[in-house]
Design a protein around this motif. Structure first.
Motif, PDB file in Angstrom:
ATOM      1  N   TYR C 415     -23.888 -42.005  17.974  1.00  0.00           N
ATOM      2  CA  TYR C 415     -24.330 -40.690  18.445  1.00  0.00           C
ATOM      3  C   TYR C 415     -25.721 -40.369  17.902  1.00  0.00           C
ATOM      4  CZ  TYR C 415     -24.259 -35.506  18.139  1.00  0.00           C
ATOM      5  OH  TYR C 415     -24.544 -34.178  18.186  1.00  0.00           O
ATOM      6  N   VAL C 416     -26.586 -39.924  18.786  1.00  0.00           N
ATOM      7  CA  VAL C 416     -27.908 -39.439  18.367  1.00  0.00           C
ATOM      8  C   VAL C 416     -27.973 -37.954  18.714  1.00  0.00           C
ATOM      9  CG1 VAL C 416     -30.400 -39.620  18.675  1.00  0.00           C
ATOM     10  CG2 VAL C 416     -28.999 -41.673  18.769  1.00  0.00           C
ATOM     11  N   PRO C 417     -28.180 -37.092  17.731  1.00  0.00           N
ATOM     12  CA  PRO C 417     -28.131 -35.649  17.980  1.00  0.00           C
ATOM     13  C   PRO C 417     -29.466 -35.076  18.463  1.00  0.00           C
ATOM     14  CG  PRO C 417     -28.373 -36.051  15.653  1.00  0.00           C
ATOM     15  CD  PRO C 417     -28.359 -37.390  16.313  1.00  0.00           C
ATOM     16  N   GLN C 418     -29.450 -33.769  18.715  1.00  0.00           N
ATOM     17  CA  GLN C 418     -30.628 -33.109  19.272  1.00  0.00           C
ATOM     18  C   GLN C 418     -31.663 -32.732  18.223  1.00  0.00           C
ATOM     19  OE1 GLN C 418     -29.703 -29.759  21.723  1.00  0.00           O
ATOM     20  NE2 GLN C 418     -31.776 -29.032  21.808  1.00  0.00           N
ATOM     21  N   GLU C 419     -31.197 -32.014  17.180  1.00  0.00           N
ATOM     22  CA  GLU C 419     -32.131 -31.502  16.175  1.00  0.00           C
ATOM     23  C   GLU C 419     -32.245 -32.525  15.054  1.00  0.00           C
ATOM     24  OE1 GLU C 419     -33.946 -28.895  15.419  1.00  0.00           O
ATOM     25  OE2 GLU C 419     -33.687 -27.882  17.353  1.00  0.00           O
ATOM     26  N   PRO C 420     -33.380 -33.186  14.891  1.00  0.00           N
ATOM     27  CA  PRO C 420     -33.426 -34.236  13.875  1.00  0.00           C
ATOM     28  C   PRO C 420     -33.230 -33.704  12.453  1.00  0.00           C
ATOM     29  CG  PRO C 420     -35.573 -33.953  14.928  1.00  0.00           C
ATOM     30  CD  PRO C 420     -34.604 -33.122  15.680  1.00  0.00           C
ATOM     31  N   MET C 421     -33.845 -32.581  12.130  1.00  0.00           N
ATOM     32  CA  MET C 421     -33.830 -32.129  10.738  1.00  0.00           C
ATOM     33  C   MET C 421     -32.441 -31.692  10.269  1.00  0.00           C
ATOM     34  SD  MET C 421     -36.312 -32.779   9.143  1.00  0.00           S
ATOM     35  CE  MET C 421     -38.029 -33.175   9.245  1.00  0.00           C
ATOM     36  N   SER C 422     -31.766 -30.891  11.098  1.00  0.00           N
ATOM     37  CA  SER C 422     -30.486 -30.358  10.635  1.00  0.00           C
ATOM     38  C   SER C 422     -29.395 -31.416  10.666  1.00  0.00           C
ATOM     39  CB  SER C 422     -30.081 -29.165  11.501  1.00  0.00           C
ATOM     40  OG  SER C 422     -29.839 -29.586  12.817  1.00  0.00           O
ATOM     41  N   ASN C 423     -29.695 -32.583  11.216  1.00  0.00           N
ATOM     42  CA  ASN C 423     -28.667 -33.609  11.286  1.00  0.00           C
ATOM     43  C   ASN C 423     -28.767 -34.651  10.182  1.00  0.00           C
ATOM     44  OD1 ASN C 423     -26.679 -33.423  13.615  1.00  0.00           O
ATOM     45  ND2 ASN C 423     -28.596 -32.762  14.530  1.00  0.00           N
ATOM     46  N   LEU C 424     -29.686 -34.424   9.247  1.00  0.00           N
ATOM     47  CA  LEU C 424     -29.717 -35.266   8.057  1.00  0.00           C
ATOM     48  C   LEU C 424     -29.296 -34.400   6.876  1.00  0.00           C
ATOM     49  CD1 LEU C 424     -33.056 -37.140   8.747  1.00  0.00           C
ATOM     50  CD2 LEU C 424     -30.819 -38.208   8.565  1.00  0.00           C
ATOM     51  N   ASP C 425     -28.526 -34.972   5.967  1.00  0.00           N
ATOM     52  CA  ASP C 425     -28.083 -34.224   4.789  1.00  0.00           C
ATOM     53  C   ASP C 425     -29.242 -34.143   3.796  1.00  0.00           C
ATOM     54  OD1 ASP C 425     -26.990 -33.267   2.483  1.00  0.00           O
ATOM     55  OD2 ASP C 425     -25.153 -34.438   2.620  1.00  0.00           O
ATOM     56  N   ALA C 426     -29.712 -32.912   3.555  1.00  0.00           N
ATOM     57  CA  ALA C 426     -30.914 -32.720   2.743  1.00  0.00           C
ATOM     58  C   ALA C 426     -30.730 -33.145   1.291  1.00  0.00           C
ATOM     59  CB  ALA C 426     -31.344 -31.249   2.796  1.00  0.00           C
ATOM     60  N   SER C 427     -29.492 -33.316   0.851  1.00  0.00           N
ATOM     61  CA  SER C 427     -29.252 -33.623  -0.555  1.00  0.00           C
ATOM     62  C   SER C 427     -29.294 -35.112  -0.861  1.00  0.00           C
ATOM     63  CB  SER C 427     -27.897 -33.081  -0.991  1.00  0.00           C
ATOM     64  OG  SER C 427     -27.854 -31.699  -0.813  1.00  0.00           O
ATOM     65  N   PHE C 428     -29.358 -35.951   0.157  1.00  0.00           N
ATOM     66  CA  PHE C 428     -29.333 -37.397  -0.083  1.00  0.00           C
ATOM     67  C   PHE C 428     -30.583 -38.044   0.497  1.00  0.00           C
ATOM     68  CE2 PHE C 428     -24.957 -36.121  -0.383  1.00  0.00           C
ATOM     69  CZ  PHE C 428     -24.449 -36.902  -1.402  1.00  0.00           C
ATOM     70  N   THR C 429     -30.972 -39.171  -0.097  1.00  0.00           N
ATOM     71  CA  THR C 429     -32.131 -39.865   0.451  1.00  0.00           C
ATOM     72  C   THR C 429     -31.770 -40.443   1.816  1.00  0.00           C
ATOM     73  OG1 THR C 429     -31.487 -41.946  -0.555  1.00  0.00           O
ATOM     74  CG2 THR C 429     -32.978 -40.552  -1.831  1.00  0.00           C
ATOM     75  N   ILE C 430     -32.823 -40.702   2.573  1.00  0.00           N
ATOM     76  CA  ILE C 430     -32.620 -41.296   3.893  1.00  0.00           C
ATOM     77  C   ILE C 430     -31.931 -42.649   3.749  1.00  0.00           C
ATOM     78  CG2 ILE C 430     -33.924 -42.424   5.738  1.00  0.00           C
ATOM     79  CD1 ILE C 430     -35.771 -39.913   5.626  1.00  0.00           C
TER      80      ILE C 430
END
Lengths: 313, 282, 600
Positions: C415-430
């Motif tokens: 699955y690839v979501p719409q909003e890139p920023m809100s779909n990554l967990d800000a507390s963990f590294t990429i």
């Protein structure tokens, strides 16, 4: 990271400085004729003047303040006007007692809050409703009433614990536990309620986030999503509440110590307040401010570890 | 008077966040003019400064250099009170129809808001609300309802009605159709055009969408990193772009036609490989 | 322990209704908890006001023969250690407690609301000072500060409560500040500024309405805390002993706990029940406001599909050779909230995707296209119900266990979501967010997963994979974040990729590059793909087949070439008509509209 710590330390230092300055001005200027108050109405004018000179109260306020600061930075918070005891020593003798209660209650709150908070948020239904009702009662009922109820039921009626007094852990661990368990329980009731509510709220909030759906879409098991990702993101707000609760518990300890007759800071606070023992009150305010600043610093560091954005801001 | 609004070398700087941080320059000397009754399109991507220019014209962004002349007088550095007097001349329609209307006020109260400042009597105000609703093709009984009872397109009509309430001569339209669905978008654009034909109002029309801008604008300015890189007649700029960035923007937008889109895709790839394309690659 | 804790600022997201107070009160009358709480508080206030009429004795009348007397006709609740009547003292004490709490509420409300409004709306130096002072006030435990004040001013209840009002004013300050800061940048406030409203008018009209309801709730909470802290101080013996108060009664009871345990019961009961009543009332108000807010939100967002069943316009299938990957039949998604009305968002949808085929799902907002995508992955929000079959590689996904479904996600369907920023967990590294699923799904070592992640980042066109691997999501741009999400989606070699508006949040030039990347990857991995979009250009660019959705149904489906050349359903045609063509532009302004007619 080091600049982050340095910044927080510096702002904490400023906070302590401002609080002590304000407290000094209010206490020393606001108290009126202190020497007369100490000696009582029957004292002669000459005696009062003498006392005033002895306490250094005849000097300008600024000079008095500078002297106080000069001593304070060396750890000397002055002498009690009534017992003649060194304030620093008097506070240090009792600080460990109060801290053991408050820190114990804080740790207990942190540990006990997580499971019901997460369960209420993830399971919903009757678990959620029960947790909400219980935490609301814990939040609403003043802690000292809980302390009184515990003292009457568990100590006086059932005799499971000693109703009053304090045993040094160096003397007997069992004895210490017997005396601190009830006060810690009473203190932590509100903390548990507050932190549980926050954990529940922020887990509910975190679960609605987009990244949770994306993590699930990658095939991560539910437990992993909840305990690794959601809990870490919910941890920040919960810690902030814990910091606020710590401050609250520190104040509440004054009353709880009185109920269980525990020789902590509460006892000297109440005595010093009733007598108008200004150096002692002043010392208590400063020490409290320092402790709060240190605890907030520790929580800030923990926050920074949890959430990388905090580190940069 | 041939120019209504004249922006000369406008610079907008926001103070840096934090101690000793350099200020952020959102506009680096932008010049542009609008004539009465004209639509000037402003195209650019996020961060290009197009919205900032609109906000500077509205007095919502700090102009730190250059001048903005409106009807011959500099309005960039007006005091709050003098600025408020301009309300009847310059109005705005924002992008998001969901946040540009206060959810707790009825449509009537939203539309009379600008009128209250002018001390218009309540009976006359109500009449004016009916008239405004009629102008934007909404039922005249809509006044008693709350914004949430309307769809996105209808809300944008309400926002347009609010902008028209004081009979302005210039409306800044900040991405007014980009939050709308395709079919709604076309109808709202038609409404904009119709209002202009009837009232002679001028638009500063800000959008990221070249197609939308082409549809409505007499002249078009293309913004890139706080500067205008291309500025001229709409048909020229949008059909025969000169600046490499405009070309890139033009080729990046997919055409709703599988055959032509395949051609454009090839053209885009070829351009990206060329020197000019490499110079403006993101 | 709540006695000296400042409650956390809470912003009700509910929009304040016109005339919030009145309707709030009316709605509260329908909430049993609120009614009981308000009844208790009303009783308390009335008995306190009329205590001179109701009390059987003078509350301060000491009587030696009645010391610690048991309940009797003369003393219904007994007498205290000085022989004073407990009931009378309880009634009179209510006056001081209520008046003291009121004083605290008024002082803290005035300071907190005014400073919060000014600091939140205007910002600047006042904001800096006010926020800092608020932090300062919160750094000292309320009781410690009150003790210090007591040392200077003596046992004055009024002063103590007024000072406590100052100490707890951050409770209002932070609440109002947060609400105002949230509203200040709303576009409708900007619109009001442009309309020429003065700042005072804007505050009165747009900002006070937002903070009003939360402030009332907070006032109830603060009143409860004030009553508790006042009694606490008196319990410590720091109060004014000439006045009858609940705390002082508690103190007296505590001193005589062995001889007369009932003495403590009455003041404890009154303090406890009053605190609970105020908290419950505050909570009930919040519930009432939040419920009305969420109801209104769902009303506006999900339109009821009203189309009756009609045959789907189906164009001939172009390529029947490829293996069928996904077959959705009769898919219906509905939400059935308890107490709310049922909403059907997807109705009787059928969808086929072959291996290597890109299937576009196009529709306007509220057409159910995203809900369909989520339903296929069984990632719908809580409260959704689905019916129908979702056959993927021969297995009906709608009936498999959650555990089996978990194994399908990521490995088989990504699955690839719409909003890139809100779909990554800000507390963990990429890097962590890429490595974690790979280790689980592919069962590979950390080093192996790391190596693969770096390869993937390079593959999706990230210039410096090592750097991005170590970065946190907020350190990369939106376009980069979307590439990272694509890398994550393809990391376990899925057979089907569901991309939900993957380029909508991106700039046009970035969109073109991301579409290019998706096309290349799809070809390379021979994936089936469902591309949810509202943009016909994107469909034309990428898709082989397309389904047009409207109000939860598919109205037309077929190969892209056929549908673009020959749209048949009335709705599809109306969509094509609404597309702005590229040929006609408006051209320069005709000269006659300028006053002097001077050509430009």
């Amino acid at each position: 990271m080091w600049t982050f710590i340095a910044k927080r330390l510096l702002s904490g230092l400023v906070l302590v400085a401002v609080i002590s300055t304000l407290a000094f001005l209010l206490l020393y200027v606001g108290s009126g004729d202190i020497a007369r108050h100490i000696l009582g109405q029957s004292a002669t004018a000459q005696g009062v003047a003498q006392k005033r000179a002895q306490l250094g109260l005849d000097r300008p306020v600024l000079a008095q303040y500078l002297t106080w600061v000069e001593h304070a930075v060396r750890g000397d918070l002055g002498q009690s006007w009534f017992t003649g005891q060194q304030v620093t020593q008097g506070i240090l003798d009792r600080l460990d007692v109060t801290l053991s209660l408050v820190v114990g209650a804080t740790i207990l709150s942190a540990i006990v809050s997580v499971v019901p908070g997460v369960a209420a948020a993830t399971r919903g239904g009757w678990i959620d409703r029960t947790v909400q009702v219980v935490t609301m009662l814990g939040f609403a009922i003043p802690g000292y009433l809980i302390a009184l109820a515990l003292a009457i039921e568990l100590a006086i009626n059932l005799g499971w614990f000693k109703p009053t007094g304090y045993v040094n852990p160096g003397t007997s661990i069992a004895g210490w536990l017997g005396t601190v368990t009830l006060p810690i329980l009473a203190l932590s009731a509100g903390g548990v309620a507050g932190v549980t509510q926050q954990v529940r709220g922020s887990v509910v909030d975190a679960m609605r986030r987009d990244y949770v759906r994306t993590l699930r879409s990658r095939g991560l098991p539910e437990q992993r999503v909840v305990f690794e990702h959601i809990l870490r993101n919910a941890g920040g707000p919960a810690l902030a509440v814990l910091a606020v609760q710590f401050v609250g518990m520190f104040g509440a300890a004054v009353i709880v110590e009185q109920i269980f007759a525990i020789p902590g800071l509460g006892q000297i606070s109440v005595a010093a307040t009733q007598q108008g023992d200004i150096p002692m009150v002043m010392g208590l305010v400063v020490v409290t401010a320092i402790i709060v600043v240190l605890v907030n610093l520790a929580i800030d560091l923990f926050q920074g570890w949890l959430n990388p954005k905090v580190r940069l801001s | 008077m041939t120019t209504l609004l004249n922006c000369r070398d406008v610079v907008v700087e926001y103070p840096g966040k934090g101690f000793r941080k350099p200020p952020f320059r959102a506009l680096k000397g932008v010049s542009l003019d609008i004539r009465p009754g004209e639509t000037v399109g402003l195209v650019g991507e996020s961060g290009s400064g197009k919205t900032t220019l609109g906000r500077a014209v509205l007095g919502l962004a700090p102009v730190t250099g250059g001048s903005i002349e409106f009807e011959g007088r500099d309005i960039a550095h007006l005091a709050r009170r003098a600025r408020r007097a301009l309300a009847s001349k310059i109005q705005v329609v924002f992008q998001d129809p969901y946040t540009s209307l206060n959810p707790s006020l009825t449509i009537e109260r939203i539309l009379t808001e600008p009128l209250t400042v002018r001390n218009v009597g309540s009976a006359e105000a109500r009449k004016r609300v009916k008239d405004l609703l009629d102008q934007v093709r909404l039922p005249t009984d809509a006044g008693t309802r709350l914004p949430r009872e309307f769809s996105g397109g209808q809300r944008q009509r309400i926002a347009i009605a609010r902008a028209l309430a004081l009979d302005p001569v210039l409306i800044v339209c900040d991405e007014p159709v980009s939050a709308l669905d395709l079919s709604t978008q076309a109808r709202v654009l038609d409404l904009f055009r119709e209002i202009q034909d009837r009232t002679g109002v001028a638009y500063l029309f800000i959008s990221h969408d070249l197609t939308v801008v082409r549809h409505l604008s007499h002249r078009v300015a293309v913004m890139y990193q706080g500067e205008i890189v291309e500025w001229g007649d709409g048909d020229q700029v949008t059909a025969h772009p000169q600046h490499p960035y405009t070309k890139r923007l033009f080729l990046a937008a997919p055409v709703p036609d599988p055959v032509r889109q395949a051609e454009r895709r090839a053209a885009r790839k070829a351009f990206a490989k060329s020197d000019a394309g490499a110079a403006v690659a993101g | 322990m709540n006695t000296a804790t400042i409650p956390e600022a809470e912003i009700s997201t509910a929009p304040a209704e016109a005339g919030a107070q009145l309707s709030l009160f009316r709605r509260l009358l329908r909430n049993p908890v609120a009614v009981v709480s308000m009844a208790w508080l009303a009783l308390l206030i009335l008995t306190s006001i009329f205590s001179p009429l109701l009390a059987p004795h003078d509350p301060n009348l000491a009587s030696l023969q009645d010391v610690l007397a048991n309940p009797s006709a003369a003393h219904p609740l007994g007498a205290d250690s000085a022989g004073r009547d407990v009931l009378s003292r309880l009634l009179f004490a209510g006056r001081y407690s209520i008046a003291g709490a009121l004083l605290t509420v008024v002082v803290s409300l005035v300071i907190g609301v005014v400073s919060g409004l000014v600091a939140g709306y205007f910002g600047g130096w006042f904001d800096t000072i006010a926020s800092w002072t608020s932090g300062l006030l919160m750094a000292l435990p309320g009781i410690v500060a009150l003790l210090a004040a007591r040392a200077v001013i003596g046992p004055s209840m009024w002063w103590a409560m007024a000072i406590f009002g100052v100490l707890i004013s951050p409770a209002f300050f932070r609440l109002v500040y947060a609400s105002v800061a949230a509203v200040r940048d709303e576009l409708y406030v900007d619109a009001a500024r442009v309309a020429g409203l003065s700042d005072t008018r804007i505050i009165a009209r747009h900002i006070l309405t937002v903070v009003r309801a939360p402030v009332i709730i907070q006032a109830a909470m603060v009143a409860g805390i004030a009553i508790a802290i006042q009694a606490g101080l008196e319990f410590l013996g720091l109060g004014d002993t000439t006045k009858p108060t609940w705390g002082e009664m508690l103190n007296d009871g505590f001193a005589n706990i062995y001889s007369s345990p009932m003495l403590m019961l009455w003041p404890s009961l009154v303090i406890g029940v009053t605190s609970i009543a105020l908290t419950l009332l505050g909570n009930a108000m919040r519930d009432v406001l939040e419920r009305s807010g969420s109801a209104s939100r769902s009303n506006s967002k999900t339109p009821m599909p009203t189309v009756s069943a009609e045959p789907v316009v189906t164009h001939g299938d172009a390529d029947r050779s490829a293996e069928e990957l996904l077959s959705v039949e009769h898919l219906t998604v509905l939400y059935d909230p308890p107490g709310g009305r049922q909403v059907i968002v997807v109705k009787d949808v059928a969808l086929n995707v072959r291996r290597g085929e890109v299937h576009g799902l196009i529709g306007e907002s509220g057409s159910g296209k995203t809900q369909t995508a989520w339903a296929i992955m069984r990632l719908l929000p809580e409260g959704a119900r689905t019916t129908g079959t979702i056959t993927f590689e021969g297995q009906d996904l709608s009936t498999v266990s959650p555990r089996q479904m978990q194994r399908v996600r990521g490995r088989k369907i990504a699955y690839v979501p719409q909003e890139p920023m809100s779909n990554l967990d800000a507390s963990f590294t990429i890097g962590h967010q890429l490595v974690e699923p790979m280790r689980l799904c592919l069962g590979i070592s950390r080093q192996e997963a790391r190596r693969r992640a770096l390869d993937l980042l390079a593959r999706v066109g990230i210039p410096n994979p090592e750097l991005t691997f170590r970065a946190y999501p907020h350190e990369v741009s939106g376009g980069m974040a979307q590439r990272v999400l694509i890398a994550g989606a393809i990391s376990c070699d899925p057979d089907l990729l569901i991309a939900d508006e993957p380029t909508t949040a991106l700039d046009v030039t970035v969109q073109a590059e991301v579409l290019e990347l998706l096309r290349d990857l799809q070809k390379e991995l021979n994936m089936g793909m469902i591309l949810v979009t509202h943009n016909f250009g994107v469909v034309a660019d990428l898709c082989d087949t397309v389904s047009v959705m409207r109000l939860g149904r598919i109205v037309e489906t077929g190969p892209v070439m056929d549908i673009f050349a020959n749209p048949t359903h009335e709705y599809t045609r109306s969509l094509f008509d609404a597309i702005l063509d590229e040929e006609t532009s408006r051209g320069p302004l005709e000269n006659d509209t300028t006053d002097e007619g001077v050509p430009a």
